[in-house]
Write an enzyme that holds these catalytic residues in place. Sequence first.
Site, short mmCIF file in Angstrom:
data_model
loop_
_atom_site.label_atom_id
_atom_site.label_comp_id
_atom_site.label_asym_id
_atom_site.label_seq_id
_atom_site.Cartn_x
_atom_site.Cartn_y
_atom_site.Cartn_z
N SER A 212 0.84 -1.19 0.00
CA SER A 212 0.00 0.00 0.00
C SER A 212 0.88 1.25 0.00
O SER A 212 1.69 1.44 -0.91
CB SER A 212 -0.96 -0.04 1.20
OG SER A 212 -1.95 0.95 1.09
N GLU A 341 -8.73 -4.77 -4.72
CA GLU A 341 -8.03 -3.70 -4.00
C GLU A 341 -9.01 -2.69 -3.39
O GLU A 341 -8.78 -2.16 -2.30
CB GLU A 341 -7.08 -2.96 -4.95
CG GLU A 341 -5.91 -3.76 -5.46
CD GLU A 341 -4.82 -3.93 -4.43
OE1 GLU A 341 -4.98 -3.48 -3.29
OE2 GLU A 341 -3.79 -4.55 -4.77
N HIS A 464 -7.35 -5.69 -0.38
CA HIS A 464 -6.09 -4.97 -0.27
C HIS A 464 -5.34 -5.43 0.98
O HIS A 464 -5.83 -5.33 2.09
CB HIS A 464 -6.44 -3.48 -0.16
CG HIS A 464 -5.29 -2.54 -0.06
ND1 HIS A 464 -4.44 -2.27 -1.10
CD2 HIS A 464 -4.88 -1.75 0.96
CE1 HIS A 464 -3.55 -1.37 -0.72
NE2 HIS A 464 -3.79 -1.05 0.53
#
Length: 557
Positions: A212, A341, A464
Amino acid sequence: MYMLKLSYILLFLGFVKFSWQDKQVPKVSTFTGNIRGYYKKSRSDRLYEAYEGIPYAQSPVGKFRFQPPRPIKKWSKDLSATKKSSVCMQYLMTFTTHGNRVKGSEDCLYINIYVPVRNNRKPLLPVMFWIHGGAFQFASGNEANETLFMDRNIVFVAINYRLGPFGFLSTGDIVVPGNMGLKDQSMALRWVFNNIKSFGGNPNKITIFGMSAGGASVHYHYLSPMSAGLFKRGISISGVAFCPWAQTKHAPEKAKKLGALMKCRTDNTKKMIDCLQSRPARIIAQAVGDFMFWLYNPFTPFGPVVETYGSNPFISNSPINIINNGQVYDVPWISGVVSKEGLYTAAEFVDNAKLLWHLNDHWDEIAPYLLDFNYTIPLDQHRQVAKKIKNYYLRSGPINYDKVESIIQMMSDRLFNIDFEKAVRLQARINKSPVWTYYYSYRAEHSVSEILSGGSTTDYGVCHGDDIFLTLNSIISNVTKPQDLAMQQLLINFYTSFAIQGIPYIDEASWPSLNPNDPDFRYLHIVNFTNIKMEVNNNFANKSFWKTIPFNENKLN
């Protein structure tokens, strides 16, 4: 005679005791001083050395708040590195947080280092340098669970760096140019490069990897002269520097808003920063919530900027122009995304009928913040663009549970996928070093979406962070299902093979590097531990649609 013999016996016992205690405490000698750690055991019961809470920079408090990090001074006594430091001051952005959302300390620039027991080992081990995610606003390197990695012959490093306004405030001038958090990372990387040999690590085989905001940070280190030469390869997991949330817009405007919230005068930058440096850190951290329009969106109010002022910028041009100009560090790179995601941050509201209804009623107002185009589309076009996106992804009818899958795909494409392909293609075209890409769609028994949603176990797909957290998160990585355990080992092999050999191996799958001139996008699809294959997509992330939206982002000069 008796007393003399007794003295010898006591002396011998004392020596044995000293030697035993000495053996129980691993020690290293670095350029900044001696360090004493302790022993831990890996997931498979392998003994390893742990050194936690090592300072790599001086404490950034008082007049040093919002300023670049300063190298740590040498210490004279042995440093006891047996306890993790405080996390950096932050505003927590998850539904599972109850009560006070602020935690941490400004005194937080520390490293944790883990290494297999050395036993006079001569070959230096590859180093894996972890940069945590958290939207540049929250989380910590302390959360990384190294125990699985310590079953392999690598050195594992995790760092803390300044977050939110403490790490990424920018006044857009010489007073606070910005990027303090990225400069923290670079200083930590330099400390490791200079000292890791003392721990048995090879400074010439450092792999930086992150997820991330950590993945975007890894990419940023390829773009900064400050970090060039300090690492050999990198892995960007679910985040690149091209992502809209990884490039802060209107930073000076946000700095003034923070100043006003803290009741500081905002007509003079120097005086405003002097005032902000005098305000309690917890009050400043609490104010981060005032920059989020709907729930926790946009989720990166403070992040990386292009520094147009200052004598030592982290970056002085946009990421796309740095790469296009051939100024990107030319070493191998892996980057990938997971199938859903957009569950960050969609998991916060897709299981909540009331929030879905609110999104339906206020779509035109919320969309610019949810999809992060508030500053990159002119205000008078916000409504038009919001409607266009809604018509393409959500079609007609109300936004409700029937539209959840489409919402997640929309957020995945806009916030992660489109710019992932754009970044890897350009870097593969400019650099000589290989670039590998992957797409991960294995859903384990537990998912990060359970944390983000506040406990919902609804299976909306692979969230994610689900891939890396299967190996690094204490909660999710503590799995028992045979399939999850197999995937866990596959991922560990993937990451560590790249660190050790410079080429990624995933269960003998054929994985060629990216050909940037191929009009189709090719990537390794990790479906499960027995189904791993190359795939091709000529419209990845619905890019033909997104090309019709005139975002003022990632433009070449």
